[in-house]
Structure formats: structure tokens, C-alpha cells
Enzyme design. Structure first.
Site, mmCIF file in Angstrom:
data_model
loop_
_atom_site.group_PDB
_atom_site.id
_atom_site.type_symbol
_atom_site.label_atom_id
_atom_site.label_comp_id
_atom_site.label_asym_id
_atom_site.label_seq_id
_atom_site.Cartn_x
_atom_site.Cartn_y
_atom_site.Cartn_z
ATOM 1 N N CYS A 145 0.826 -1.212 0.000
ATOM 2 C CA CYS A 145 0.000 0.000 0.000
ATOM 3 C C CYS A 145 0.862 1.265 0.000
ATOM 4 O O CYS A 145 0.665 2.160 -0.831
ATOM 5 C CB CYS A 145 -0.912 -0.017 1.216
ATOM 6 S SG CYS A 145 -0.066 -0.384 2.772
ATOM 7 N N HIS A 225 -2.721 4.897 6.659
ATOM 8 C CA HIS A 225 -1.400 5.515 6.795
ATOM 9 C C HIS A 225 -1.481 6.974 6.375
ATOM 10 O O HIS A 225 -2.374 7.371 5.625
ATOM 11 C CB HIS A 225 -0.376 4.828 5.874
ATOM 12 C CG HIS A 225 -0.269 3.347 6.047
ATOM 13 N ND1 HIS A 225 -0.002 2.743 7.256
ATOM 14 C CD2 HIS A 225 -0.373 2.331 5.145
ATOM 15 C CE1 HIS A 225 0.059 1.430 7.089
ATOM 16 N NE2 HIS A 225 -0.166 1.154 5.826
#
Lengths: 348, 348
Positions: A145, A225
Site C-alpha cells: 500500500c 497511513h
């Protein structure tokens, strides 16, 4: 493979990524979900069959145990692979390594996730940067990711001739939301022991030209994140030029603090309000009003939904490996339309 | 002021900073805590008198209310100021602004905290960078915790001729531990709306030479801030040279991941085990084994205890303004000894 027929896709592992890949495959006009293999006997297995997906045991023994526990099982992983053109491996890291041998033995094309090393496949995939080199290959690795977000954003700057070098700080969510009962961190910050962290070098496995260094720290939240970047531009630029470069990526969405999107939970809520499955944010959500250009330096921050960002990449990787679509932009557009990426119109 | 006599120090405001300043003043050989002024009638006021400190009401009315509630009160703020050579203002931001007028009217030297603007005093203080220019002044501003850490670390690089420019990402604790019941943030990240964040420019109020840009994000924890820095060095350097530069600062402590100090809570626990009051970390705790030099670039991370880092600075500021000690290094050494800064020997 014969053109015109749907690509038969097997999904091995029905966890955070596997369940999303299965849904996304089922949403493609040119793909057919051959089935899902897993080991679980609990509620997660019933979700698979409840969706009308064919469920397979990861082994013959596991398939038998599943049947014994009352689950409707279509066979074992071997059976699943026999009826598929390609398999997406979404199993945990240590399991995936073993699976790769099986895939090679069976001669089936396969995709592994970013937890695996580049050397496992010899090719690392982000649609906007390495679709063409994946065409017709036996296998590729959809990078993690964080790495996906780095390649998307830095590629956009690179394609516009703006990128000299990028230095980033990554705030990593401590665990996935649905696994938070299994342990995370509370009320602390846990730096990664090594600088640079692995994401910078990993981005270079997709595009060796990128001059990128990353540092990372684990934070006590589960949503997503966040990345903060300091970029040395190749030349002085205006903010508008930078925004235009980011907008040229079909998988970066510009969001605004001034629009009430002042935290990562607000963006997740927007995804929920849009009715997206699992509140998935497939895009890099980059704050346009926070972004700052100072001479030949650029500063910005964005959010990465670690559960969702690689899903469209995986769909494109399926098309690239099977050769069903030779044109990266066409595949990306098709995938985006199916997942409603771009519906946000947040770029204004 | 007469040399040889103790500096009589008033502390106005007994919150997170005030309580620590009061303790630190009481620990100095050349200072005497004239007393503490506050508005509270609750347990916090009883802590003041319980320590044997003289308690004053912020106003005459407040002093009367305190007396009425059974507290031993020595008078009002006016009385406190009359018996002091200098006052350290530790009241909330909106209150401090009004107090400054009082201090000026009374002609008493004063120190404000980093929440105030530079223009309030015309001088901003970090002992290692601006002690000399504070000598004999009427007032100064001890800059905020984050800014203090920035000036300490970048000054160390600057003094060694190593600093070209610095770009930092600041992870800000959401609230103070003891105020966490009053609200913070949970399971999210909240970016500061503006890049650059204010800390970079604020560092330049202490040292205009610093080429520094900061970005900041609020994180869901209460223990401390963390900073991640990318520094363009003035020239190529070896890691040892960088560590030596940081070690030349008497208020930077090098810590090591390999020593088990792998998170900010571990460092707080070390402070507790050392028996420090409030587990105070007065130093910048900078991870030496995480630190990385790549050619003429430097990358590192450190922890800032926002409740404690400005305490030794405040003590030095008292000596500078009153002129009790003309030599910055001597004052710093004296303060450090009294607070046991340097006892860690973590630099090895």
C-alpha cells in the site's frame, strides 16, 4: 487465452486484501471469479458462500473439514486452480512463499502481494508505472500500500518533468481495524528501527529512476497511513502546475481541509457516505490546500487506505498478465469505472 | 540585583509547566521560590502548600476565595510580585497577554512561554542559542517544546559547520496526559492545516540563520512529540562526525533502539526508573542507531517531552535576565546538575 471470454480468476486467501479482491473481480465485465480458497471454518467462510462465491479449501484436508462443519465447499485449491486462468495470492507472507511453488508447478499465472520480495516474481507492479512491462508475464507482485502510493505520486511528478528527489516520513497505522482485538499499540509511537525504511527501496523495484528515501513510525490508530513529503523539484514551479501533475494520475484524489476533510476519519466517513464497499479509499487522498511550493521545493501530505489502495492495481495486474488489455490507460479506466474511482470530483 | 543573594522567583500559573518550573526553581542553589500564584481551589492548590511553597491568589478576590475554602494563602499576585525579582508566567495563553501589562507596570522582569508571540518580548530564548542576547533584558520568551528541540538540534549541527537546511515532520501528541479526560483524539490522525507549520518560522525567531521548514500532524497519544528530519548537510560527513556534533549539546541525549528504547513509552519508563520528578525527559532523546547519513544528507528522529523540555531553559532564562550568570555554558551546567540532566550516559 482466448479474447472475448472472461478471465477466470482464483483468489487464494480471504483476508483483508482477498475479500476486497474477490469483490472487485466480481465487479469486472471481463472477469469471472472462479472461486476463493481459504482455511477458515468460521463466519468468514460463510460470507464467501453467502455472496454466492465458490469456496475451496486451501488443502484437501481443509476442504473436508469445511464440508464436515456444514460449509458448502467446491473442492480444494488444486481444483480451484484447475478451473482458473490466473490466481491472486492473498495469503499471509509465510504461506504465500510455499504457494508460489504450487503455482509454478501447475503453470498458472499468479500475482503475489507486497509482503513478498521483488525476487519472488522479478517484476513489481503499479499500473501507472509498470503495466507495460507486466504484459504477458507469468507473474508479478503488486507492491504494498505505501509503496503503491509513493509510485503513484512520484510518477505523476516525474511524468511532468518535476521530480528531482523525494524524502518522506510515513505514519503507519498500527494494525487493521478488523484485527485490532488481536493487538496493536496504545498511546505511544514506535519508530521503525532502520532509516531508510524499506518503502523507498521498494518503490525503486517498480521504477529504479526514483530518487526516494523514507522514514517510518507506527502510530496508535487503525484507519490508514499518512505520508508527509519534502520534494526537491527539478526546477521552480507554481502550485497550479504541481496540482495539475497530480491530477493527471487517475488514482490520486485531491481533497481539501477547507472542505471539512480535516482528518483521516473524515475521509473514511466520506467513503462510507459514498456507499463504497468497506468504505474503501482506493485513491491516494492528497490535501491540495495544505500543499505548499517554496521555490524549487514541494511539501505535501496524503492518506493511504492500506486495505484498499492495492485493489485496483490487482485488477489491472490481472489484465496485464493475461494480456487481455494491452493498454494501461484503458485497463485503469475500466477498473476505475467499475469501482467508482473518480466519482469523488474532489479535485475542484 | 545584588550578587550572592538568591534570585527571588515568582511562578504565575501552576499547570503542566508551572508546577515543573516551581520544582526546578526550588532545586537551584542560587534561586528562591518566592511563591506560586494560581486560581484553583481544588487538589492542585493543596499540592502547592503541601510542598511548603507559598500560595497566592491570581487576584485579591481569588485569594479571598482560597482562604475561605480553607487554603493557606499568602496574598494575591500583587503581593507575590512585590517580593520577587522576576516572574515566570505559566498561565494559559489568553491570560498571559493580560499579565504582561501588569508585569511591565510593576517594572518586574518576566518570562513568558512559547504560546506567546515573539513580539510580546522581542526576544526568544533557547539557552544554547540566545542566552547571551538575553543578558540583562527585562523579558524573554522561552519558546515552545517543539521549537526548543529544533533549535537545540539544528544549532548543534550549525556550530559544527554541518547545517545547510532542514526539513522536518512533527508528530504532535494530542493532549497532555493529565488533561486527557478533557478530550483528545482517538484512532485518527489530524494534519495541521498549513504547511509550513509554525514551528519552523518560530525557530527562526531564536536564530534567523536557520533554514528550516516544518510540517505537523496530531497523533492519538499523550506521552510526547516525535520529530523526523531530513537535513541537507553543508558538506559530506561521516556518521561519527554527526553524532559528535549532537553530543556537543549538553541537552541532547543519544539513545539506542538496540538498547530496548524502541518506543517513546520505553523512554518515559526509563525516566521514571531514574526517579525523575514527573518522569521528566528534559533532553532531546535522539536515536543514534536509527540515524543515517547518505552522502551529504542526514536523517534522524527524536522524542520531545513537551511537558519537560522547556524547564531547564526557563531556569537559564532566569539567570540570563537577572544577570546572575553571564556565561551560558556555566548556567546550563548548573541547571543540568540540579536536574540531573546528563546522568543518563546513554551516549555510549
Amino acid at each position: 487465452m482466448e479474447k472475448g471470454k472472461a478471465i477466470r480468476v482464483a483468489v487464494n486467501g480471504y483476508g483483508v486484501i482477498g475479500k476486497r479482491v474477490a469483490d472487485a473481480v466480481a465487479a469486472q465485465d471481463d472477469m469471472q471469479l472462479a472461486g476463493v480458497a481459504d482455511v477458515t471454518l468460521d463466519w468468514r467462510a460463510r460470507i464467501v458462500t453467502g455472496k454466492g462465491f465458490r469456496l475451496f479449501g486451501a488443502t484437501t484436508e481443509r476442504a473436508e473439514a469445511m464440508a464436515k462443519s456444514g460449509l458448502e465447499v467446491a473442492g480444494s485449491l488444486e481444483d480451484l486452480l484447475a478451473g482458473a486462468d490466473i490466481v491472486v495470492d492473498c495469503t499471509p507472507k509465510h504461506v504465500a512463499t510455499g504457494n508460489v511453488e504450487t503455482y509454478r508447478r501447475k503453470g498458472i499465472k499468479f500475482i503475489v502481494q507486497g509482503g513478498e520480495k521483488h525476487s519472488v516474481t522479478g517484476h513489481s507492479f503499479v499500473a501507472e508505472a509498470s503495466y507495460e512491462t507486466a504484459l504477458g508475464r507469468d507473474c508479478t507482485r503488486v507492491v504494498s500500500c505505501n509503496t503503491t502510493s509513493i509510485v503513484r505520486t512520484l510518477s505523476a511528478l516525474k511524468f511532468a518533468g518535476l521530480l528531482a528527489r523525494a524524502r518522506g516520513t510515513l505514519l503507519r497505522r498500527a494494525t487493521d481495524p478488523w484485527e485490532s482485538h488481536l493487538g496493536g499499540i496504545m498511546n505511544t509511537l514506535v519508530p521503525e528501527a532502520e532509516i531508510p525504511s524499506h518503502q523507498g527501496p521498494d518503490a525503486r523495484s517498480v521504477d529504479p529512476d526514483l530518487d526516494v528515501i523514507t522514514m517510518a513510525v507506527k502510530v496508535p490508530e487503525t484507519l490508514a497511513h499518512m505520508h508527509y513529503w519534502s520534494v526537491q523539484l527539478a526546477r521552480k514551479a507554481e502550485k497550479d502546475e504541481i496540482l495539475e501533475a497530480f491530477c493527471s494520475s487517475p488514482r490520486i484524489s485531491l481533497v481539501r481541509m477547507s472542505d471539512g476533510l480535516t482528518a483521516i476519519n473524515a475521509i473514511k466517513e466520506l467513503m462510507a457516505d459514498l456507499g463504497r464497499p468497506h468504505d474503501n479509499l482506493y485513491e491516494v487522498a492528497l490535501w491540495s490546500d495544505m500543499l505548499k511550493v517554496e521555490g524549487d521545493e514541494l511539501f505535501y501530505a496524503y492518506m493511504v487506505d492500506n486495505q484498499a489502495i492495492v485493489i485496483p492495481e490487482t485488477i489491472d495486474a490481472i489484465r496485464a498478465l493475461t494480456g487481455f488489455q494491452a493498454d494501461a490507460r484503458a485497463s485503469i479506466a475500466q477498473t476505475n469505472a467499475s469501482l467508482k474511482i473518480g466519482q469523488l470530483n474532489l479535485r475542484a
